[in-house]
Design an enzyme around this catalytic site. Structure first.
Site, mmCIF file in Angstrom:
data_model
loop_
_atom_site.group_PDB
_atom_site.id
_atom_site.type_symbol
_atom_site.label_atom_id
_atom_site.label_comp_id
_atom_site.label_asym_id
_atom_site.label_seq_id
_atom_site.Cartn_x
_atom_site.Cartn_y
_atom_site.Cartn_z
ATOM 1 N N CYS A 1 12.050 2.198 -0.399
ATOM 2 C CA CYS A 1 13.041 0.466 -1.083
ATOM 3 C C CYS A 1 12.194 -0.005 -1.420
ATOM 4 O O CYS A 1 11.511 -0.778 -2.665
ATOM 5 C CB CYS A 1 13.865 0.441 -0.455
ATOM 6 S SG CYS A 1 14.936 1.496 -0.020
ATOM 7 N N ILE A 2 10.817 -0.974 -0.584
ATOM 8 C CA ILE A 2 10.672 -1.894 -1.237
ATOM 9 C C ILE A 2 8.772 -1.426 -1.446
ATOM 10 O O ILE A 2 8.408 -2.603 -2.663
ATOM 11 C CB ILE A 2 9.604 -2.264 0.609
ATOM 12 C CG1 ILE A 2 10.282 -2.435 1.538
ATOM 13 C CG2 ILE A 2 8.947 -3.872 -0.088
ATOM 14 C CD1 ILE A 2 11.790 -4.274 0.885
#
Length: 418
Positions: free
Chosen positions: A259-260
């Site tokens: 995600c990040i």
């Protein structure tokens, strides 16, 4: 009984299969890899959050895995949970999404709800998936219903799982949105309707861009706080006592997982593609977070200098090489670029991680140290990258010649914190 096919049985698809199976749906997990299919049907899980026993329970309730796309023809609902990595020059790689969508198109039969869960840039569901799905004559809201619902699986989270994490859905049309809302409501406590698919797509990107930017903020603060002799960890502890207007984020050796490091780039790409100018917050955060592995090595080198040791030739033990605490997932783990910089500077590295037996860094394969206690004593410096359960940072720091803590969890005077 509603028939569900979930395309992709990774850390998103398999938990979704679990939730839907327990709700009484007839679930088939569609996977291209025959070995993965075989293992799943034998009750061997490759996902941290689902044990072999839990998978065997799903099988007893009717779950099965398959690599035959024909299973789609009997499905009432098909959910796409395939990877969306970054391609060349940081652009989104939708190859798996497009491939899955074409497979669904070729096997559609009767009224079918198709939901994309893979993280992507705004407009993908409508502008990429819809044209493919209607190429063979399927008509939206007649025999095809289409929506987007961002996955919110947090591997290793013992509090929030699929059922009790609110689920956002946005349809290409109101009717498609209604169908998606009703589907998820069968096994998720709270389902939230977004205005449409684009809003649901952007909500996912906002969630992770918010985290990305705030992590970059504290990472940059960690650098100047060190220079100013300010304990940032104590600063954060003090600031988070405020009951409103503040959320604690913590510095670290970099960002990892899917995600990040990935999702904010999808939003930045979308802004550049549609509007022609950069999303400067995201690009600055990317620059700062990507600088942290080299900064960690710089700090470790300073620690060694204080003992009159050069980094070149020093024994460096790295503890915890997965991207997240207490899971085996190594995707985009910052431990890898940290190790690469250590090797670049001539350090003799070794590693320990209770979840990983062998670790690949560039073209080298490292085997986990056999005796952690011995490795700690023999290392010139021990670097804590991930604080897995079972690690005792203070005891490790006490036993070390030098100890560098990137997670701020140690209180021993022998430890140097990021």
């Amino acid at each position: 009984m509603q028939k569900l096919v979930i395309v992709g049985q990774g850390y998103v698809g398999l938990p979704l299969s679990q939730g839907a199976t327990h709700a009484g749906l007839q679930v088939t997990g569609l996977e291209l890899n025959p070995t993965t299919v075989e293992n799943l049907n034998r009750g061997i899980s490759h996902v941290d959050d689902i044990s072999d026993a839990e998978l065997s329970d799903l099988i007893s309730k009717g779950y099965r895995a398959s690599n035959d796309p024909a299973v789609i023809s009997d499905a009432d609902v098909v959910v796409i949970c395939v990877p969306t990595p970054l391609g060349d020059a940081g652009s989104p790689d939708l190859g798996a999404v497009i491939g899955a969508t074409k497979t669904i198109r070729d096997n559609l039969s009767g009224e079918t709800l198709v939901i994309l869960e893979s993280t992507t840039y705004p407009g993908t569901t409508e502008e990429v998936c819809l044209p493919i799905l209607t190429e063979n004559g399927a008509k939206l809201d007649e025999d095809l219903f289409l929506a987007f619902s961002p996955e919110r699986i947090d591997p290793g989270n013992l509090v929030y799982g699929l059922k009790n994490t609110p689920k956002v859905v946005g349809g290409i049309s109101e009717v498609s949105g209604d169908r998606a809302f009703a589907f998820y409501s069968q096994f998720i406590d709270t389902v939230v309707r977004a205005k449409g698919a684009k809003e649901a797509e952007t909500a996912k990107l906002l969630e992770n861009t918010y985290r990305h930017i705030n992590i970059a903020l504290v990472n940059e603060m960690s650098k100047f706080c060190n220079e100013m002799d300010i304990d940032l960890w104590d600063v954060i502890d003090a600031a988070k006592t405020k009951p409103f207007g503040f959320q604690a984020f913590y510095p670290g050796p970099g960002v990892g997982g899917h995600c990040i490091p990935i999702d904010p780039n999808y939003l930045s790409y979308s802004v550049r593609k549609s509007l022609g100018y950069p999303f400067r917050f995201v690009e600055l955060a990317e620059e700062i977070n990507n600088s942290m592995p080299r900064y960690v090595v710089d700090r470790v080198q300073e620690v060694l200098n204080q003992s009159a040791k050069a980094l070149n030739g020093s024994k460096v033990l790295l503890l915890g090489v997965t991207y997240k605490q207490n899971i085996a997932d190594q995707r985009h783990s910052p431990a890898i670029p940290v190790a690469e910089v250590f090797l670049e500077r001539g350090a003799d590295i070794s590693f320990h991680d209770p979840k990983i037996a062998e670790w690949q860094v560039s073209d080298q394969t490292f085997t986990r140290v056999e005796s952690l206690d011995e490795a700690i004593k023999n290392a010139d410096v021990v670097v804590l990258l991930q604080n897995h359960v079972g690690y005792d940072p203070d005891a490790m720091a006490e036993a070390s010649q030098a100890f560098f803590d990137t997670r701020g969890v140690s209180t021993n005077g022998n430890a140097v914190r990021l």
